[in-house]
Design a protein around this motif. Structure first.
Motif, PDB file in Angstrom:
ATOM      1  N   HIS A 138       0.564  -1.419  -0.253  1.00  0.00           N
ATOM      2  CA  HIS A 138       0.555  -0.277  -0.513  1.00  0.00           C
ATOM      3  C   HIS A 138       1.011   1.512   0.227  1.00  0.00           C
ATOM      4  O   HIS A 138       1.812   1.186   1.049  1.00  0.00           O
ATOM      5  CB  HIS A 138      -1.216  -0.329   1.095  1.00  0.00           C
ATOM      6  CG  HIS A 138      -1.993  -0.953   0.913  1.00  0.00           C
ATOM      7  ND1 HIS A 138      -3.089  -0.935   0.567  1.00  0.00           N
ATOM      8  CD2 HIS A 138      -1.752  -2.570   1.281  1.00  0.00           C
ATOM      9  CE1 HIS A 138      -3.717  -1.878   0.912  1.00  0.00           C
ATOM     10  NE2 HIS A 138      -3.117  -3.033   1.747  1.00  0.00           N
ATOM     11  N   PHE A 139       1.050   2.136  -1.165  1.00  0.00           N
ATOM     12  CA  PHE A 139       1.640   3.115  -1.206  1.00  0.00           C
ATOM     13  C   PHE A 139       0.064   4.653  -0.419  1.00  0.00           C
ATOM     14  O   PHE A 139      -0.491   4.944  -1.500  1.00  0.00           O
ATOM     15  CB  PHE A 139       1.458   3.715  -2.503  1.00  0.00           C
ATOM     16  CG  PHE A 139       3.015   2.515  -3.216  1.00  0.00           C
ATOM     17  CD1 PHE A 139       4.096   3.318  -2.437  1.00  0.00           C
ATOM     18  CD2 PHE A 139       2.292   1.403  -3.580  1.00  0.00           C
ATOM     19  CE1 PHE A 139       4.975   1.648  -3.448  1.00  0.00           C
ATOM     20  CE2 PHE A 139       3.343   0.093  -3.650  1.00  0.00           C
ATOM     21  CZ  PHE A 139       4.384   0.757  -4.534  1.00  0.00           C
ATOM     22  N   LEU A 140       1.000   5.196  -0.045  1.00  0.00           N
ATOM     23  CA  LEU A 140       0.379   5.863   0.846  1.00  0.00           C
ATOM     24  C   LEU A 140       0.799   7.586   1.238  1.00  0.00           C
ATOM     25  O   LEU A 140       2.087   7.905   0.502  1.00  0.00           O
ATOM     26  CB  LEU A 140       0.270   5.800   2.528  1.00  0.00           C
ATOM     27  CG  LEU A 140      -0.235   4.070   3.085  1.00  0.00           C
ATOM     28  CD1 LEU A 140      -0.122   3.554   4.282  1.00  0.00           C
ATOM     29  CD2 LEU A 140      -1.663   4.057   2.152  1.00  0.00           C
ATOM     30  N   PRO A 141       0.266   8.521   1.075  1.00  0.00           N
ATOM     31  CA  PRO A 141       0.269   9.674   1.342  1.00  0.00           C
ATOM     32  C   PRO A 141       1.930   9.975   2.406  1.00  0.00           C
ATOM     33  O   PRO A 141       2.019   8.646   3.207  1.00  0.00           O
ATOM     34  CB  PRO A 141      -0.600  10.579   2.551  1.00  0.00           C
ATOM     35  CG  PRO A 141      -1.782  10.077   2.246  1.00  0.00           C
ATOM     36  CD  PRO A 141      -1.435   8.923   2.046  1.00  0.00           C
ATOM     37  N   CYS A 142       2.775  11.045   1.914  1.00  0.00           N
ATOM     38  CA  CYS A 142       3.781  11.038   2.284  1.00  0.00           C
ATOM     39  C   CYS A 142       4.996  10.147   2.197  1.00  0.00           C
ATOM     40  O   CYS A 142       5.919  10.174   2.584  1.00  0.00           O
ATOM     41  CB  CYS A 142       4.211  11.362   4.048  1.00  0.00           C
ATOM     42  SG  CYS A 142       2.957  12.700   4.108  1.00  0.00           S
ATOM     43  N   ASN A 143       5.018   9.127   0.862  1.00  0.00           N
ATOM     44  CA  ASN A 143       6.138   8.204   1.158  1.00  0.00           C
ATOM     45  C   ASN A 143       5.806   6.891   1.821  1.00  0.00           C
ATOM     46  O   ASN A 143       6.843   6.214   1.951  1.00  0.00           O
ATOM     47  CB  ASN A 143       7.581   8.759   0.185  1.00  0.00           C
ATOM     48  CG  ASN A 143       7.325   9.360  -1.072  1.00  0.00           C
ATOM     49  OD1 ASN A 143       6.734   9.407  -2.093  1.00  0.00           O
ATOM     50  ND2 ASN A 143       7.295  11.490  -1.056  1.00  0.00           N
ATOM     51  N   GLN A 144       4.672   7.102   2.337  1.00  0.00           N
ATOM     52  CA  GLN A 144       4.935   5.876   3.128  1.00  0.00           C
ATOM     53  C   GLN A 144       4.273   4.878   2.707  1.00  0.00           C
ATOM     54  O   GLN A 144       3.320   5.042   1.899  1.00  0.00           O
ATOM     55  CB  GLN A 144       3.684   5.922   5.057  1.00  0.00           C
ATOM     56  CG  GLN A 144       4.643   7.272   5.370  1.00  0.00           C
ATOM     57  CD  GLN A 144       5.292   6.659   6.037  1.00  0.00           C
ATOM     58  OE1 GLN A 144       6.073   6.401   6.530  1.00  0.00           O
ATOM     59  NE2 GLN A 144       6.596   7.934   6.149  1.00  0.00           N
ATOM     60  N   VAL A 145       4.834   3.416   2.974  1.00  0.00           N
ATOM     61  CA  VAL A 145       4.264   2.144   3.167  1.00  0.00           C
ATOM     62  C   VAL A 145       3.803   1.474   3.654  1.00  0.00           C
ATOM     63  O   VAL A 145       4.144   1.187   4.766  1.00  0.00           O
ATOM     64  CB  VAL A 145       5.383   1.628   2.053  1.00  0.00           C
ATOM     65  CG1 VAL A 145       5.296   0.709   0.809  1.00  0.00           C
ATOM     66  CG2 VAL A 145       6.272   2.589   1.011  1.00  0.00           C
TER      67      VAL A 145
END
Length: 176
Positions: A138-145
Protein backbone atom coordinates in the motif's frame (compact mmCIF):
# COMPACT_ATOMS: atom_id res chain seq x y z
CA UNK A 1 22.48 -64.65 13.10
CA UNK A 2 24.42 -65.53 10.02
CA UNK A 3 27.03 -63.20 8.60
CA UNK A 4 25.05 -62.86 5.37
CA UNK A 5 21.93 -61.72 7.23
CA UNK A 6 23.95 -59.22 9.28
CA UNK A 7 25.51 -57.81 6.09
CA UNK A 8 22.10 -57.51 4.41
CA UNK A 9 20.64 -55.70 7.44
CA UNK A 10 23.72 -53.44 7.60
CA UNK A 11 23.42 -52.56 3.91
CA UNK A 12 19.68 -51.85 4.30
CA UNK A 13 20.42 -49.53 7.23
CA UNK A 14 23.15 -47.67 5.32
CA UNK A 15 20.95 -47.45 2.19
CA UNK A 16 18.01 -46.12 4.21
CA UNK A 17 20.16 -43.46 5.85
CA UNK A 18 21.64 -42.34 2.54
CA UNK A 19 18.18 -42.07 0.96
CA UNK A 20 17.07 -39.71 3.71
CA UNK A 21 19.45 -37.14 2.23
CA UNK A 22 17.45 -37.28 -1.02
CA UNK A 23 14.26 -36.00 0.61
CA UNK A 24 13.99 -32.29 -0.11
CA UNK A 25 13.78 -30.15 3.02
CA UNK A 26 10.65 -28.13 3.67
CA UNK A 27 11.10 -24.64 2.20
CA UNK A 28 12.12 -21.90 4.57
CA UNK A 29 11.27 -19.18 2.00
CA UNK A 30 8.88 -19.11 -0.93
CA UNK A 31 8.16 -16.72 -3.78
CA UNK A 32 4.84 -14.96 -3.24
CA UNK A 33 2.92 -12.93 -5.88
CA UNK A 34 3.00 -9.14 -5.53
CA UNK A 35 0.05 -6.76 -5.81
CA UNK A 36 -0.07 -3.01 -5.15
CA UNK A 37 -2.44 -0.20 -4.17
CA UNK A 38 -1.95 3.54 -4.60
CA UNK A 39 -3.99 5.47 -2.05
CA UNK A 40 -2.81 8.82 -3.47
CA UNK A 41 -3.16 10.94 -6.60
CA UNK A 42 0.26 9.77 -7.80
CA UNK A 43 0.85 6.86 -10.17
CA UNK A 44 3.36 4.19 -9.20
CA UNK A 45 5.26 3.56 -12.43
CA UNK A 46 7.11 0.57 -11.04
CA UNK A 47 7.94 -0.97 -7.70
CA UNK A 48 9.65 -3.98 -6.21
CA UNK A 49 9.61 -5.98 -2.99
CA UNK A 50 12.95 -7.57 -2.14
CA UNK A 51 13.83 -6.98 -5.83
CA UNK A 52 10.74 -8.85 -7.07
CA UNK A 53 8.79 -6.54 -9.40
CA UNK A 54 5.24 -5.39 -8.82
CA UNK A 55 2.78 -4.01 -11.39
CA UNK A 56 2.34 -0.33 -12.24
CA UNK A 57 -0.56 1.31 -10.41
CA UNK A 58 -2.85 4.17 -11.42
CA UNK A 59 -3.79 6.86 -8.89
CA UNK A 60 -6.31 5.82 -6.24
CA UNK A 61 -6.44 2.24 -7.49
CA UNK A 62 -4.81 -1.13 -7.31
CA UNK A 63 -5.42 -4.80 -6.86
CA UNK A 64 -6.31 -7.22 -9.59
CA UNK A 65 -2.84 -7.20 -11.21
CA UNK A 66 -0.11 -9.42 -9.83
CA UNK A 67 3.52 -9.93 -10.69
CA UNK A 68 5.90 -12.56 -9.43
CA UNK A 69 7.50 -12.82 -6.87
CA UNK A 70 8.79 -11.60 -3.52
CA UNK A 71 10.88 -14.04 -1.51
CA UNK A 72 9.50 -14.27 2.02
CA UNK A 73 9.71 -16.78 4.87
CA UNK A 74 6.95 -19.37 5.06
CA UNK A 75 6.53 -18.49 8.74
CA UNK A 76 6.23 -14.87 9.90
CA UNK A 77 8.58 -13.80 12.69
CA UNK A 78 8.91 -10.62 14.75
CA UNK A 79 11.09 -8.02 13.06
CA UNK A 80 10.34 -9.32 9.53
CA UNK A 81 10.91 -6.53 7.01
CA UNK A 82 11.07 -6.16 3.23
CA UNK A 83 12.79 -3.61 1.01
CA UNK A 84 10.31 -1.71 -1.16
CA UNK A 85 11.65 0.46 -4.00
CA UNK A 86 9.39 2.49 -6.27
CA UNK A 87 9.16 5.20 -8.88
CA UNK A 88 6.35 7.71 -8.54
CA UNK A 89 4.77 10.01 -11.14
CA UNK A 90 3.28 12.95 -9.20
CA UNK A 91 1.32 14.21 -12.25
CA UNK A 92 0.12 11.12 -14.14
CA UNK A 93 -2.45 12.94 -16.30
CA UNK A 94 -0.11 15.63 -17.67
CA UNK A 95 0.09 13.95 -21.09
CA UNK A 96 -3.47 15.06 -21.87
CA UNK A 97 -2.03 18.45 -22.85
CA UNK A 98 1.00 17.23 -24.81
CA UNK A 99 1.57 17.41 -28.58
CA UNK A 100 0.53 14.33 -30.60
CA UNK A 101 2.19 10.99 -29.79
CA UNK A 102 5.26 10.22 -31.91
CA UNK A 103 6.17 13.84 -32.58
CA UNK A 104 9.32 15.65 -31.46
CA UNK A 105 7.11 17.85 -29.30
CA UNK A 106 5.70 14.78 -27.53
CA UNK A 107 9.17 13.36 -26.91
CA UNK A 108 10.35 16.70 -25.51
CA UNK A 109 7.29 16.97 -23.24
CA UNK A 110 7.80 13.38 -22.04
CA UNK A 111 11.47 14.06 -21.24
CA UNK A 112 10.56 17.13 -19.16
CA UNK A 113 7.77 15.20 -17.44
CA UNK A 114 9.89 12.12 -16.64
CA UNK A 115 12.51 14.36 -15.00
CA UNK A 116 9.90 15.01 -12.27
CA UNK A 117 9.50 11.31 -11.37
CA UNK A 118 10.71 10.57 -7.86
CA UNK A 119 12.41 7.39 -6.69
CA UNK A 120 12.07 5.99 -3.21
CA UNK A 121 13.31 3.14 -1.04
CA UNK A 122 11.99 2.01 2.33
CA UNK A 123 12.59 -0.87 4.70
CA UNK A 124 9.07 -1.81 5.75
CA UNK A 125 7.77 -4.13 8.48
CA UNK A 126 5.52 -6.94 7.23
CA UNK A 127 2.18 -7.37 9.04
CA UNK A 128 1.87 -10.63 10.96
CA UNK A 129 0.59 -13.58 8.90
CA UNK A 130 -0.33 -17.15 9.78
CA UNK A 131 -0.02 -18.44 6.22
CA UNK A 132 2.13 -16.90 3.49
CA UNK A 133 0.03 -15.61 0.61
CA UNK A 134 -0.26 -12.59 -1.65
CA UNK A 135 2.12 -9.71 -0.90
CA UNK A 136 0.06 -6.49 -0.82
CA UNK A 137 1.91 -3.17 -0.92
CA UNK A 138 0.00 0.00 0.00
CA UNK A 139 1.45 3.34 -1.14
CA UNK A 140 0.29 6.07 1.24
CA UNK A 141 0.74 9.85 1.51
CA UNK A 142 4.19 11.21 2.42
CA UNK A 143 5.93 8.26 0.72
CA UNK A 144 4.84 5.87 3.44
CA UNK A 145 4.34 2.19 2.64
CA UNK A 146 2.51 -0.67 4.38
CA UNK A 147 3.01 -4.35 3.49
CA UNK A 148 1.03 -7.50 4.22
CA UNK A 149 1.77 -11.02 3.02
CA UNK A 150 -0.96 -13.28 4.30
CA UNK A 151 -3.73 -15.38 2.86
CA UNK A 152 -6.27 -12.57 3.34
CA UNK A 153 -6.88 -9.50 1.18
CA UNK A 154 -8.16 -5.90 1.39
CA UNK A 155 -11.80 -5.55 2.29
CA UNK A 156 -11.91 -8.60 4.56
CA UNK A 157 -12.33 -8.03 8.29
CA UNK A 158 -9.21 -10.09 9.06
CA UNK A 159 -7.01 -7.97 6.76
CA UNK A 160 -4.43 -6.02 8.82
CA UNK A 161 -4.97 -2.63 7.08
CA UNK A 162 -8.15 -0.66 6.42
CA UNK A 163 -6.92 2.41 4.52
CA UNK A 164 -9.43 4.49 2.55
CA UNK A 165 -8.85 4.16 -1.20
CA UNK A 166 -8.43 7.92 -1.57
CA UNK A 167 -6.09 9.67 0.84
CA UNK A 168 -4.98 13.29 0.43
CA UNK A 169 -1.38 14.39 0.75
CA UNK A 170 -0.97 16.82 3.66
CA UNK A 171 0.43 20.30 2.93
CA UNK A 172 3.67 19.21 4.59
CA UNK A 173 4.91 15.74 5.38
CA UNK A 174 6.72 14.88 8.60
CA UNK A 175 10.49 14.43 8.29
CA UNK A 176 11.44 10.77 8.24
Amino acid sequence: MSRVLIRVLWLMLISGLSLQGCTPPKPVRLGAPIEGYSHTSAAINRFSVNRGGGPNISPYSGGGKQNCCASLPVKWHPGLTVVVEWEKDPDPYASANWPPLGTDGYRAAYKLHAAKYTRHRAVVPVARYEELGLVNVHFLPCNQVAVSAGATYPGRPDYPFHFPQKMQEPATCPES
